[in-house]
Scaffold this active site. Sequence first.
Site, short mmCIF file in Angstrom:
data_model
loop_
_atom_site.label_atom_id
_atom_site.label_comp_id
_atom_site.label_asym_id
_atom_site.label_seq_id
_atom_site.Cartn_x
_atom_site.Cartn_y
_atom_site.Cartn_z
N ILE A 24 -2.19 11.32 11.59
CA ILE A 24 -1.43 11.83 10.45
C ILE A 24 -2.07 12.56 9.18
O ILE A 24 -3.01 12.07 8.83
CB ILE A 24 -0.63 10.16 10.02
CG1 ILE A 24 -0.20 9.64 10.99
CG2 ILE A 24 0.53 10.75 8.91
CD1 ILE A 24 0.93 10.19 11.91
N GLY B 47 1.05 -1.12 -0.01
CA GLY B 47 -0.06 -0.02 -0.08
C GLY B 47 0.61 1.34 0.18
O GLY B 47 0.73 2.12 0.89
N SER C 155 -2.51 1.10 14.71
CA SER C 155 -3.04 2.57 14.92
C SER C 155 -3.35 2.86 16.42
O SER C 155 -3.47 1.67 17.12
CB SER C 155 -4.30 2.59 14.23
OG SER C 155 -5.08 3.78 14.79
N TYR D 19 -12.21 -1.25 12.10
CA TYR D 19 -10.90 -0.86 12.21
C TYR D 19 -10.17 -1.09 13.43
O TYR D 19 -9.12 -1.48 13.40
CB TYR D 19 -10.94 0.59 11.77
CG TYR D 19 -9.67 1.39 11.46
CD1 TYR D 19 -9.15 0.97 10.13
CD2 TYR D 19 -9.09 2.16 12.69
CE1 TYR D 19 -7.82 1.68 9.94
CE2 TYR D 19 -7.90 2.86 12.19
CZ TYR D 19 -7.24 2.50 11.06
OH TYR D 19 -5.96 3.08 10.52
N LYS E 160 -6.76 -3.44 13.74
CA LYS E 160 -5.42 -2.77 14.52
C LYS E 160 -4.98 -3.53 15.68
O LYS E 160 -3.65 -3.90 15.89
CB LYS E 160 -5.60 -1.46 14.43
CG LYS E 160 -5.85 -0.60 13.15
CD LYS E 160 -4.77 -0.99 12.23
CE LYS E 160 -4.86 -0.32 10.73
NZ LYS E 160 -3.75 -0.76 9.90
P1 NDP Z 1 -4.07 5.75 2.26
O1 NDP Z 1 -5.47 5.46 2.36
O2 NDP Z 1 -3.54 7.05 1.92
O3 NDP Z 1 -3.17 4.57 1.59
C1 NDP Z 1 -3.56 3.36 1.52
C2 NDP Z 1 -2.79 2.42 0.59
O4 NDP Z 1 -3.14 1.09 0.76
C3 NDP Z 1 -2.95 2.85 -0.85
O5 NDP Z 1 -1.73 2.75 -1.59
C4 NDP Z 1 -3.79 1.70 -1.33
O6 NDP Z 1 -3.54 1.52 -2.54
C5 NDP Z 1 -3.41 0.53 -0.67
N1 NDP Z 1 -4.58 -0.53 -0.16
C6 NDP Z 1 -5.59 -0.37 -0.01
N2 NDP Z 1 -6.16 -1.63 -0.14
C7 NDP Z 1 -5.29 -2.60 -0.59
C8 NDP Z 1 -5.12 -4.03 -0.79
N3 NDP Z 1 -6.36 -4.47 -0.50
N4 NDP Z 1 -3.89 -4.45 -1.43
C9 NDP Z 1 -2.67 -3.65 -1.34
N5 NDP Z 1 -2.85 -2.35 -1.17
C10 NDP Z 1 -3.94 -1.59 -0.68
O7 NDP Z 1 -3.55 5.13 3.70
P2 NDP Z 1 -2.79 5.85 4.79
O8 NDP Z 1 -1.28 6.51 4.34
O9 NDP Z 1 -3.43 7.19 5.60
O10 NDP Z 1 -2.64 4.82 5.91
C11 NDP Z 1 -1.46 3.79 5.77
C12 NDP Z 1 -1.81 2.85 6.90
O11 NDP Z 1 -1.32 3.57 8.04
C13 NDP Z 1 -2.92 2.07 6.91
O12 NDP Z 1 -2.72 0.78 7.56
C14 NDP Z 1 -3.78 2.96 8.11
O13 NDP Z 1 -4.82 1.95 8.56
C15 NDP Z 1 -2.45 3.32 9.05
N6 NDP Z 1 -2.88 4.44 9.68
C16 NDP Z 1 -2.88 5.63 9.33
C17 NDP Z 1 -3.22 6.78 10.22
C18 NDP Z 1 -3.58 8.26 9.38
O14 NDP Z 1 -3.95 9.14 10.04
N7 NDP Z 1 -3.57 8.43 8.17
C19 NDP Z 1 -3.32 6.79 11.50
C20 NDP Z 1 -3.12 5.50 12.20
C21 NDP Z 1 -2.82 4.42 11.14
P3 NDP Z 1 -4.37 1.89 -3.95
O15 NDP Z 1 -4.09 3.50 -4.22
O16 NDP Z 1 -4.21 1.31 -5.16
O17 NDP Z 1 -6.24 1.94 -3.50
#
Ligand code: NDP
Length: 248
Positions: free
Chosen positions: A189, A13, A143, A156, A160
Amino acid sequence: MGLLDGKVAIITGASRGIGKAIAETFIAQGATVAFTYLSSDEKAKALEVELTQNGGTAKGFKSNASDFDAAQKLADDVLETFGKIDILVNNAGITQDNLLMRMTEQQWDDVMNTNLKSAFNLTKAVLRPMLKARKGSIINMSSVVGVSGNAGQANYSASKAGMIGFTKSIAQELGSRDIRCNAIAPGFIETEMTAALDPAVVQGWRDNIPMKRGGTPEDVANVTVFLASDLSAYVTGQTINVCGGMLT
Ligand code: NDP
């Protein structure tokens, strides 16, 4: 000299957000990066160009992390392309928020499969090469709500929290082989996604954080580098909160 010189990393991701920042930081620290995405073909192509333009080695793989067989194929493809796998970052994740009263079975299953089952799938897939090398670092993106819970995020938060239990178990199973497994629990974030939210709401969130700001994807990426590198050689089974003091 980079902290990750000579190491090959899989980051799930990474087409945007935190995963993208991890890929960029890993490249800056000398790693070879195999990153995945689900559907953002254009963003992934652009990231591959960005990561390789200054001599870095990186490749994007379209691979659904919630699909067991796809995870195995990804590991095989990365081994064929780069020869080994030293680091796995289970970062791919989604939210499908709803109060439990309204949460559908589909919303529960989608979040559990993408966030938690994916960590099982990918960790299983990289196990053989890491066991053979008798070395490895696995990092699971949890998270703060996996620790504290959150109304409207039962699916969620459960996924986590599950990642933290998974992390501790894998650390205990594989510590003797020098394969480490740790989790990161980011707080709030700020990404493209949060930039689209009501500024007053976002400011309210910032005001409630001891450091009075949201985190950046780079804040999380830097801790990921630490856990991926030999600087954390004696750290396993831990969850590091990257939350500006939110969870204290
Ligand atoms: P984004 O929504 O910005 O990005 C998610 C990424 O995961 C994208 O690259 C997406 O690809 C990919 N993805 C989604 N589903 C799949 C799948 N089934 N297989 C492969 N890739 C997949 O997320 P964030 O950057 O905000 O978050 C990243 C991680 O950090 C997550 O696990 C989130 O739960 C965790 N997190 C985030 C926080 C925040 O405040 N942002 C806080 C706490 C934890 P595509 O673009 O192709 O859909």
